[in-house]
Design an enzyme around this catalytic site. Structure first.
Site, PDB file in Angstrom:
ATOM      1  N   SER A   1      23.373  61.874  97.321  1.00  0.00           N
ATOM      2  CA  SER A   1      23.007  61.029  96.179  1.00  0.00           C
ATOM      3  C   SER A   1      21.485  60.830  96.118  1.00  0.00           C
ATOM      4  O   SER A   1      20.918  60.701  95.032  1.00  0.00           O
ATOM      5  CB  SER A   1      23.733  59.679  96.236  1.00  0.00           C
ATOM      6  OG  SER A   1      23.289  58.932  97.333  1.00  0.00           O
ATOM      7  N   ASN A   2      20.843  60.841  97.275  1.00  0.00           N
ATOM      8  CA  ASN A   2      19.377  60.698  97.254  1.00  0.00           C
ATOM      9  C   ASN A   2      18.689  61.977  96.798  1.00  0.00           C
ATOM     10  O   ASN A   2      17.688  61.923  96.089  1.00  0.00           O
ATOM     11  CB  ASN A   2      18.869  60.249  98.626  1.00  0.00           C
ATOM     12  CG  ASN A   2      19.150  58.777  98.847  1.00  0.00           C
ATOM     13  OD1 ASN A   2      18.510  57.925  98.237  1.00  0.00           O
ATOM     14  ND2 ASN A   2      20.145  58.472  99.657  1.00  0.00           N
TER      15      ASN A   2
ATOM     16  N   MET B   1      21.670  64.034 109.270  1.00  0.00           N
ATOM     17  CA  MET B   1      22.108  63.294 110.445  1.00  0.00           C
ATOM     18  C   MET B   1      21.880  64.061 111.755  1.00  0.00           C
ATOM     19  O   MET B   1      22.779  64.152 112.590  1.00  0.00           O
ATOM     20  CB  MET B   1      23.576  62.894 110.269  1.00  0.00           C
ATOM     21  CG  MET B   1      23.779  61.926 109.128  1.00  0.00           C
ATOM     22  SD  MET B   1      22.665  60.488 109.249  1.00  0.00           S
ATOM     23  CE  MET B   1      23.403  59.370 108.074  1.00  0.00           C
TER      24      MET B   1
ATOM     25  N   HIS C   1      15.699  55.742 105.311  1.00  0.00           N
ATOM     26  CA  HIS C   1      16.683  55.069 106.178  1.00  0.00           C
ATOM     27  C   HIS C   1      17.154  53.762 105.537  1.00  0.00           C
ATOM     28  O   HIS C   1      16.337  52.979 105.037  1.00  0.00           O
ATOM     29  CB  HIS C   1      16.076  54.805 107.558  1.00  0.00           C
ATOM     30  CG  HIS C   1      17.079  54.210 108.492  1.00  0.00           C
ATOM     31  ND1 HIS C   1      18.055  54.986 109.104  1.00  0.00           N
ATOM     32  CD2 HIS C   1      17.308  52.937 108.860  1.00  0.00           C
ATOM     33  CE1 HIS C   1      18.838  54.189 109.818  1.00  0.00           C
ATOM     34  NE2 HIS C   1      18.394  52.948 109.697  1.00  0.00           N
TER      35      HIS C   1
END
Ligand code: GAR
Length: 176
Positions: free
Chosen positions: A12-13, A90, A109
Site C-alpha cells: 500500500s505504501n 521485512m 516504520h
C-alpha cells in the site's frame, strides 16, 4: 530521481508513492524497480498493474544473505537507481547492500522510533497502552529500525481504539 521500492507485503505504501508521482506531488521522481522477497506478495500484482519493473527473489534459494544482496546490487545498478525506499520490506539489510547504499536508503516504520522497532510496531504500541504513536522515516543503518530520523508524524491513541482502527489510522498517516 530514480527510486527502487523494496516491499514484502501488501504494497500500500508503494502504491501511495506511485499515486503521489501520478498526481504530480513528487516532481522528478519515478519508481524504476520494485524488489520483493515474497513471490506471492500482493505488492507484485500492484506493481504489474502499474507496469513497473520488478525483481523477485526467495532468500531460501540463496546460500547466504550476501549472495542475494549481491544480486539486488546488480539489479539496482542495471536500473540506474538513485535512492532506495524500504516500504514494508521485512528483512534486515546486510553489509553487502549497506556498504554501497547507506545514506541513500530510507525506511518507513509504523511507530515513533526509537519506540517499538521490529516487525509489529503498531501492535506493540497498542499493547503497551501508550497514548501516542505514529510513523517514522529514517535512514537505514545496520540495526533494526535504527538510523538517523528524517521525519515523524504522530497521532493520539483514542481510549476506544481497537488494533484494527489503529492500523487503519497508521496506514492513512503513512500514505499521506
Ligand atoms: C507498513 O506499515 C510499514 O510501515 C511497515 O510494514 C507495513 C507495510 O505495508 N514496515 C515495518 O514494519 C518495517 N519494520 P504495505 O506493504 O502495505 O506498504
Amino acid at each position: 530521481m530514480r527510486l527502487a521500492v523494496f516491499a514484502s507485503g501488501r504494497g500500500s505504501n508503494m502504491l501511495a508513492i506511485a499515486n503521489a508521482i501520478e498526481e504530480g506531488r513528487l516532481p522528478g521522481v519515478s519508481i524504476d524497480l520494485v524488489v520483493c522477497d515474497k513471490p506471492s506478495a500482493p505488492v507484485l500484482k500492484k506493481a504489474q498493474e502499474l507496469k513497473l519493473n520488478t525483481f523477485v527473489f526467495e532468500a531460501k534459494k540463496f546460500r547466504k544473505k550476501s549472495d542475494y544482496e549481491s544480486e539486488i546490487l546488480k539489479q539496482l545498478e542495471q536500473s540506474r537507481i538513485q535512492m532506495v525506499v524500504l516500504a514494508g520490506f521485512m528483512r534486515i539489510i546486510g553489509p553487502t547492500l549497506l556498504k554501497v547504499w547507506e545514506g541513500r536508503m530510507i525506511n518507513l516504520h509504523p511507530s515513533l522510533l526509537p519506540e517499538f522497532p521490529g516487525k509489529d510496531g503498531i501492535g506493540d504500541a497498542f499493547r503497551a497502552g501508550v497514548r501516542e504513536t505514529g510513523v517514522t522515516v529514517h535512514f537505514v543503518d545496520a540495526g533494526v529500525d535504527t538510523g538517523p530520523i528524517i521525519a515523524q508524524e504522530s497521532l493520539m491513541i483514542d481510549p476506544a481504539e481497537t488494533l484494527d482502527s489503529l492500523e487503519e489510522k497508521i496506514h492513512l498517516l503513512e500514505h499521506f
